[in-house]
Design a protein around this motif. Structure first.
Motif, mmCIF file in Angstrom:
data_model
loop_
_atom_site.group_PDB
_atom_site.id
_atom_site.type_symbol
_atom_site.label_atom_id
_atom_site.label_comp_id
_atom_site.label_asym_id
_atom_site.label_seq_id
_atom_site.Cartn_x
_atom_site.Cartn_y
_atom_site.Cartn_z
ATOM 1 N N SER B 268 0.828 -1.217 0.000
ATOM 2 C CA SER B 268 0.000 0.000 0.000
ATOM 3 C C SER B 268 0.860 1.263 0.000
ATOM 4 O O SER B 268 0.332 2.367 -0.127
ATOM 5 C CB SER B 268 -0.964 0.005 1.193
ATOM 6 O OG SER B 268 -0.305 0.337 2.388
ATOM 7 N N THR B 271 0.138 3.153 -3.089
ATOM 8 C CA THR B 271 -1.199 3.737 -3.315
ATOM 9 C C THR B 271 -1.636 4.578 -2.116
ATOM 10 O O THR B 271 -2.794 4.483 -1.669
ATOM 11 C CB THR B 271 -2.240 2.607 -3.541
ATOM 12 O OG1 THR B 271 -2.067 1.629 -2.500
ATOM 13 C CG2 THR B 271 -2.080 1.958 -4.884
ATOM 14 N N SER B 274 -3.472 2.868 0.892
ATOM 15 C CA SER B 274 -4.716 2.114 0.731
ATOM 16 C C SER B 274 -4.403 0.696 0.237
ATOM 17 O O SER B 274 -4.031 0.493 -0.921
ATOM 18 C CB SER B 274 -5.655 2.804 -0.256
ATOM 19 O OG SER B 274 -6.682 1.891 -0.617
ATOM 20 N N LEU B 275 -4.576 -0.254 1.132
ATOM 21 C CA LEU B 275 -4.282 -1.643 0.765
ATOM 22 C C LEU B 275 -5.293 -2.141 -0.268
ATOM 23 O O LEU B 275 -4.940 -2.864 -1.202
ATOM 24 C CB LEU B 275 -4.312 -2.540 2.012
ATOM 25 C CG LEU B 275 -3.968 -4.006 1.791
ATOM 26 C CD1 LEU B 275 -2.556 -4.179 1.215
ATOM 27 C CD2 LEU B 275 -4.101 -4.804 3.089
ATOM 28 N N GLU B 276 -6.529 -1.731 -0.084
ATOM 29 C CA GLU B 276 -7.579 -2.154 -1.011
ATOM 30 C C GLU B 276 -7.260 -1.669 -2.432
ATOM 31 O O GLU B 276 -7.406 -2.408 -3.402
ATOM 32 C CB GLU B 276 -8.926 -1.575 -0.551
ATOM 33 C CG GLU B 276 -10.087 -2.472 -0.849
ATOM 34 C CD GLU B 276 -11.182 -2.322 0.212
ATOM 35 O OE1 GLU B 276 -11.193 -1.291 0.916
ATOM 36 O OE2 GLU B 276 -12.011 -3.242 0.320
ATOM 37 N N GLU B 277 -6.832 -0.423 -2.539
ATOM 38 C CA GLU B 277 -6.504 0.127 -3.849
ATOM 39 C C GLU B 277 -5.297 -0.596 -4.444
ATOM 40 O O GLU B 277 -5.272 -0.919 -5.640
ATOM 41 C CB GLU B 277 -6.223 1.629 -3.713
ATOM 42 C CG GLU B 277 -6.216 2.377 -5.026
ATOM 43 C CD GLU B 277 -5.888 3.866 -4.828
ATOM 44 O OE1 GLU B 277 -6.243 4.423 -3.762
ATOM 45 O OE2 GLU B 277 -5.247 4.442 -5.738
ATOM 46 N N LEU B 279 -4.163 -3.699 -3.821
ATOM 47 C CA LEU B 279 -4.488 -5.067 -4.232
ATOM 48 C C LEU B 279 -5.501 -5.057 -5.370
ATOM 49 O O LEU B 279 -5.492 -5.951 -6.224
ATOM 50 C CB LEU B 279 -5.009 -5.870 -3.036
ATOM 51 C CG LEU B 279 -3.966 -6.107 -1.929
ATOM 52 C CD1 LEU B 279 -4.592 -6.841 -0.746
ATOM 53 C CD2 LEU B 279 -2.766 -6.885 -2.464
ATOM 54 N N GLY B 280 -6.353 -4.050 -5.401
ATOM 55 C CA GLY B 280 -7.331 -3.921 -6.473
ATOM 56 C C GLY B 280 -6.686 -3.646 -7.816
ATOM 57 O O GLY B 280 -7.303 -3.847 -8.872
ATOM 58 N N GLU B 305 -6.549 -10.632 2.869
ATOM 59 C CA GLU B 305 -5.968 -9.941 1.722
ATOM 60 C C GLU B 305 -6.495 -10.514 0.411
ATOM 61 O O GLU B 305 -6.767 -9.780 -0.544
ATOM 62 C CB GLU B 305 -4.443 -10.041 1.762
ATOM 63 C CG GLU B 305 -3.836 -9.268 2.934
ATOM 64 C CD GLU B 305 -2.325 -9.224 2.891
ATOM 65 O OE1 GLU B 305 -1.752 -8.303 3.493
ATOM 66 O OE2 GLU B 305 -1.706 -10.121 2.275
ATOM 67 N N LYS B 307 -9.259 -11.629 -0.305
ATOM 68 C CA LYS B 307 -10.592 -11.106 -0.628
ATOM 69 C C LYS B 307 -10.537 -9.740 -1.286
ATOM 70 O O LYS B 307 -11.521 -9.291 -1.868
ATOM 71 C CB LYS B 307 -11.452 -11.063 0.635
ATOM 72 C CG LYS B 307 -11.864 -12.462 1.078
ATOM 73 C CD LYS B 307 -12.707 -12.444 2.332
ATOM 74 C CE LYS B 307 -13.239 -13.846 2.641
ATOM 75 N NZ LYS B 307 -13.617 -13.999 4.052
ATOM 76 N N MET B 308 -9.415 -9.050 -1.171
ATOM 77 C CA MET B 308 -9.284 -7.724 -1.805
ATOM 78 C C MET B 308 -8.687 -7.808 -3.207
ATOM 79 O O MET B 308 -8.559 -6.785 -3.880
ATOM 80 C CB MET B 308 -8.388 -6.831 -0.948
ATOM 81 C CG MET B 308 -8.962 -6.489 0.414
ATOM 82 S SD MET B 308 -7.869 -5.321 1.281
ATOM 83 C CE MET B 308 -7.798 -6.068 2.900
#
Lengths: 354, 354
Positions: B268, B271, B274-277, B279-280, B305, B307-308
């Motif tokens: 992250s 980004t 933002s870990l979600e961003e 990994l997304g 993780e 799941k993201m």
């Protein structure tokens, strides 16, 4: 002998002292004038059958069980006579730092769980004439002592509730405890046990605390940022302002005495190394109560032992605090679970097998 | 610079060296003439699309993946061009003990996972002209680098298989690694990183090994006496004749460089936290492959993780050896699981999302 105010009446009392005289130890040697510090709640009834015995955990004192006891709790002093007994070496009962020569400091002898339970038995029979115990309950090293009570005095113990602990310490646990001990003994300030103040061993005690941080809680504790339960605002605060001061205030030799004892807790010493035979000897109704996220007294290990105990049930206590959950830091949710299990256990009429 | 035969061609080779010139680091400073040690298996095809990249784990070298690679394995050198790259600081690539002034020993700079992946990218693009990677796969810190590859170069990486590691290091893991590091730095023989031989830090390295003994395996490993997998006859032998010599042979500063890097592994950073961003952003097909009994890169943490990650699946590898399972010590059973998962992953046709 050196002074450490942590263990004072002001800090961890009020406690009483019972002097058992010269006490022979399993591993040889004696503790002259062995002193057990203990505290009682409630009154012994005339039949002397309302007794609950609670032995202490590693680094803990009788003070730490206060949140478990109350008129709104299963451990109810208006019904039961509750005796909380400080284990030998815990800094309050006879311990390296508070014992005179020839067993002061580095010369304090090795003590085993069996020594504790024999000493506790002597205290409650000699001083109170107690012949029956309604419940022995204890967490962690308190669970080790609970198992020892149930195996060693099967006719006396009617119910037992070992929380977050095992009857025979695992190999993994032995290795874990070794790292805790080595963190202390590797500090040059420890001076082979003959420091002049525990403050000289601060570095080692901090490293000891840091290892607790890893194994004592759980991965989920940190993920969910549960340090707020300890009134801490960040993990750094939790380590530096809670865990470090906690262990830095304790006596290093006391932790080592308990660590050595913990590593070797094993009820099968009573039965020629047969754990099955030792646990099979238990007549008490037993609730085995591991904590869900405990990283070293795991549910899996506790369940394996539970299956060897004739009249027993597995009762898992949920806490993301892992082993440290036993401190009751989860608050109401933890104590509700403990109370429900102990109320159920205490309500069971234990009949001797014919 | 000091000599440590552990990292020699004879012991962990054969490996080649690529000199990247002066390499700027994320945390500031440079490594002059950064040398990456790497080894290759198989041939690069004409389309240059049969590439598998494998980064190394903590304390490991390219040698350690040999059991993963073979014509009967998913990582098949008759089909793929497999490049195993030693991470910076691992003792083989540029590291504290093998670097000249001004970055020798205690002066070696802090290196991050992102530095490794940028350096590896430079190696495979500059030297081989590779623009597409069929698979990045690595275990533990190798998984950290695998995630970094997939996030940093999403168009280049078609498939990724992080084994027993996370994209963002957990707080718990940070604390665990701290105890590993402190075991070394608390040894007076470490001399703030300027020892004249790693043998002077033996006590610290042994304590480092002892902490690995607790977290690196699993409670079940010890219960089932699985040290026999390491050809050891007792737990004492496992500790004293396997784990102690293993870590005592390594370079202390090298372990500290990797430890610091491991603690801070975090995609992250690409980004704005933002870990979600992060990994997304991954376009690769990803198999997230935690080991069932891993005590610190837990299945629970890896699954969160997974799941993201848009195009991903959770594939659990069973091993009672816990994290050390990644060494392949379980033998056929472990490699059968790895091969099945990687064969499945490699057989998936990765199409760019429209």
């Amino acid at each position: 002998m050196i002074t450490n105010d942590f263990y004072s009446q002001e800090n961890v009392g009020p406690y009483e002292i019972y002097n058992l005289g010269d006490f022979k130890l399993e591993d040889g040697g004696i503790i002259p004038n062995l002193k057990l510090a203990y505290t009682t709640h409630g009154e012994l009834n005339a039949a002397k059958n309302n007794v609950i015995v609670i032995p202490t955990w590693f680094s803990g004192t009788s003070k730490d069980y206060e949140s478990y006891i109350g008129i709104d709790r299963a451990l109810n002093p208006s019904e039961y006579f509750i005796i909380v007994i400080n284990q030998i070496g815990n800094g309050v009962s006879s311990s390296p730092h508070n014992s005179p020569d020839p067993i002061s400091m580095a010369n304090f002898p090795n003590v085993r769980i069996g020594d504790d339970v024999r000493a506790q038995h002597k205290l409650i029979t000699e001083k109170y004439g107690i012949e029956e115990i309604a419940l022995v309950v204890g967490a962690s090293m308190g669970a080790q002592q609970t198992y020892e009570w149930a195996v060693r005095y099967p006719d006396m113990v009617k119910r037992a509730a070992p929380i977050a602990g095992t009857a025979k310490n695992t190999v993994h646990d032995f290795l874990f405890t070794k790292t805790l001990n080595d963190a202390i003994t590797s500090d040059p300030g420890w001076k082979d046990g003959n420091y002049s103040s525990h403050l000289e061993v601060s570095d080692g005690l901090k490293r000891h605390a840091d290892i607790w941080a890893v194994l004592g809680l759980s991965t989920e504790f940190y993920k969910q940022e549960k340090w707020t339960l300890f009134d801490m605002n960040s993990v750094e605060e939790f380590i530096e302002e809670f865990l470090h001061p906690l262990y830095e205030s304790l006596d290093p030799n006391s932790l080592l005495t308990m660590g050595w004892k913990w590593q070797r807790g094993d009820v099968s010493r009573n039965t020629g190394d047969s754990l099955e035979e030792a646990l099979g000897r238990i007549k008490a109704k037993v609730f085995v109560m591991p904590i869900s996220d405990d990283m070293f007294f795991t549910v899996r290990d506790c369940e394996a032992e539970q299956k060897m105990i004739p009249n027993s049930e597995l009762k898992i206590v949920n806490s993301v605090c892992g082993h440290f959950g036993l401190s009751g830091v989860d608050g109401a949710d933890y104590h509700r679970q403990i109370d429900n299990y102990l109320n159920e256990l205490l309500s069971i009429n234990v009949v001797e097998p014919v």
